[in-house]
Design an enzyme around this catalytic site. Sequence first.
Site, PDB file in Angstrom:
ATOM      1  N   ASP A 338       0.693  -1.242  -0.181  1.00  0.00           N
ATOM      2  CA  ASP A 338      -0.140  -0.207  -0.284  1.00  0.00           C
ATOM      3  C   ASP A 338       0.842   1.195   0.106  1.00  0.00           C
ATOM      4  O   ASP A 338       1.757   1.294   0.758  1.00  0.00           O
ATOM      5  CB  ASP A 338      -0.963  -0.128   1.220  1.00  0.00           C
ATOM      6  CG  ASP A 338      -1.890   1.241   1.175  1.00  0.00           C
ATOM      7  OD1 ASP A 338      -2.822   1.039   0.391  1.00  0.00           O
ATOM      8  OD2 ASP A 338      -1.557   2.277   1.829  1.00  0.00           O
ATOM      9  N   ASN A 346      -2.190  12.811  -5.560  1.00  0.00           N
ATOM     10  CA  ASN A 346      -3.657  12.931  -6.358  1.00  0.00           C
ATOM     11  C   ASN A 346      -4.089  14.481  -6.004  1.00  0.00           C
ATOM     12  O   ASN A 346      -4.508  15.069  -6.918  1.00  0.00           O
ATOM     13  CB  ASN A 346      -4.517  11.940  -5.916  1.00  0.00           C
ATOM     14  CG  ASN A 346      -4.618  10.928  -6.969  1.00  0.00           C
ATOM     15  OD1 ASN A 346      -4.024  10.932  -8.215  1.00  0.00           O
ATOM     16  ND2 ASN A 346      -5.186   9.889  -6.711  1.00  0.00           N
ATOM     17  N   HIS A 351      -4.997  13.696 -10.766  1.00  0.00           N
ATOM     18  CA  HIS A 351      -5.062  12.215 -11.217  1.00  0.00           C
ATOM     19  C   HIS A 351      -4.102  11.939 -12.204  1.00  0.00           C
ATOM     20  O   HIS A 351      -3.744  10.804 -12.405  1.00  0.00           O
ATOM     21  CB  HIS A 351      -6.440  11.903 -11.481  1.00  0.00           C
ATOM     22  CG  HIS A 351      -7.647  11.977 -10.086  1.00  0.00           C
ATOM     23  ND1 HIS A 351      -7.628  11.388  -9.137  1.00  0.00           N
ATOM     24  CD2 HIS A 351      -8.391  13.094  -9.978  1.00  0.00           C
ATOM     25  CE1 HIS A 351      -8.489  11.673  -8.557  1.00  0.00           C
ATOM     26  NE2 HIS A 351      -9.101  12.516  -8.856  1.00  0.00           N
ATOM     27  N   ASP A 355      -1.801   8.772 -11.889  1.00  0.00           N
ATOM     28  CA  ASP A 355      -1.810   7.767 -12.775  1.00  0.00           C
ATOM     29  C   ASP A 355      -0.357   7.367 -13.286  1.00  0.00           C
ATOM     30  O   ASP A 355      -0.021   6.269 -13.309  1.00  0.00           O
ATOM     31  CB  ASP A 355      -2.844   8.038 -14.030  1.00  0.00           C
ATOM     32  CG  ASP A 355      -4.239   7.940 -13.539  1.00  0.00           C
ATOM     33  OD1 ASP A 355      -4.533   7.405 -12.369  1.00  0.00           O
ATOM     34  OD2 ASP A 355      -5.116   8.351 -14.287  1.00  0.00           O
ATOM     35  N   ASP A 381      -4.132   2.286  -4.953  1.00  0.00           N
ATOM     36  CA  ASP A 381      -2.776   2.172  -4.670  1.00  0.00           C
ATOM     37  C   ASP A 381      -2.375   1.017  -4.060  1.00  0.00           C
ATOM     38  O   ASP A 381      -1.212   1.148  -3.188  1.00  0.00           O
ATOM     39  CB  ASP A 381      -2.387   3.536  -4.036  1.00  0.00           C
ATOM     40  CG  ASP A 381      -2.949   3.722  -2.618  1.00  0.00           C
ATOM     41  OD1 ASP A 381      -3.912   2.987  -2.378  1.00  0.00           O
ATOM     42  OD2 ASP A 381      -2.378   4.320  -1.881  1.00  0.00           O
TER      43      ASP A 381
END
Length: 472
Positions: A338, A346, A351, A355, A381
């Site tokens: 994680d 973000n 975003h 990405d 994530d």
Amino acid sequence: MGSVRRLTIVIAVALVAALITGAGLYVGFRQAADSDGLRRDFANRASLAADLTSSTLVASDSQNRQFAEEFLAGPDSTLQTALAKETTATEFAVVLGSDGEVLASVPAPLADDAARAIVGDTRARALQSGTIAFGNYVSDQVTGKPVAGPVMTVAYSSSNGIRLLTQMVPLEVLQRFTDGYLAAALNVAGGRAQLIDGQNNVIATTGTEPIGRQMTDRALASRLAYESTGTVNGNYYAAAAVQGTPWRIVFSASGDAVLNPTDSTRQVSWQLFGAFVAAVACLVALAVTALRRSARLAHAHLHDGLTGLPNRALWMDRVQQALDKRSKEAGLAVLFLDLDGFKAVNDTYGHSAGDALLVDVAERLRATTRRGDIVGRFGGDEFLVLGTDLAPASAVELAYRVRASIAEPMDVAGRRLTIGVSIGIASPDSETVEADALVHRADLAMYRAKERESGVACFDGDTATPTVGPEV
């Protein structure tokens, strides 16, 4: 004495005459038998070609059914969008319920009556036989698009019961089949092979007849209504029904060409081999559209669209396979990752930056893990690594290598960003048989690592007690 001589001469002449007559009758009989055999062979070739054509068409059932059940089996509300997505601007397709109601069509909307006129009796035959059904030629005036041809319908299961998908059989596929396999099966100089539907419309031909129109040889078309083999205007013909369809294969050639074959046994063998190859090639061509879509969409269905990694479903399947096949000596470990600080990226940079960061993480995971390890994206994530033949100590070492790799600064959208990662490790014990249980334990270990800010934590499979690894 003279009478005896005369009697002897008479007997000798009679014997010679009988011998000549017998020889002539034998030659005539053999010629007639050979001619009958050649005509029977001509008719048998048409029957064999029809049988193989039927087998080739039916063999496309599984590909078309698989495609329909995988991508057109959702709720009625999503069906029109799904069908439009998988149908090009030059194609025609319609999905019906088992009662004939139009659920989706391209072009849209298509009235129930119009759809039934196009589908014809293929709906009933597909439902009754349980296999793909082929129908008559449909013109572009009926479809409302610049596409025409015979239709094929396959029944398939969906979330709302049985549905039927009707599409056009591409005319170019049928023409390649005729030019290849049917021409080879006919094998008569100057002969003609035609594929006609139940209304005597030509749907493929080695001649010059217009496709989608009635046969130009009206006398032959009339004779076919009551006699499958015979002679018309000095030409032999042989017709055979293609099982499971209203179609027929019609071979025709001049009498001289049929009765004077020039092929040797060796040539016939090679031609039959070539015909087989042509039939297989046409089978591939008939299903290639569905296969291309199936392969492309199946890959998309099992892989993450952003990173290209196996998605949760595929990765979990690989874990279950590894659990089912493991031996007592082989080690197995699951790493649950994680990212720390991803939400801030973000929120701060958008975003698109997030990405790009996830793609970079995926590449680093591929580069850091061993050959044979399976890296997947769990969602958001969160990432996963499955390591086989991996001892617990080696799994911890792998986790620290992964953590160090991800901690290296990343260039994202012109910015240099740094994030961390929390990793939980779990290995199966003797009672672990389900992938979900193993991944859940790795997830718990990951949260223990995140709570203690240690970076890496192991879940002991024997005592079920989390132990935290050292700081890097």
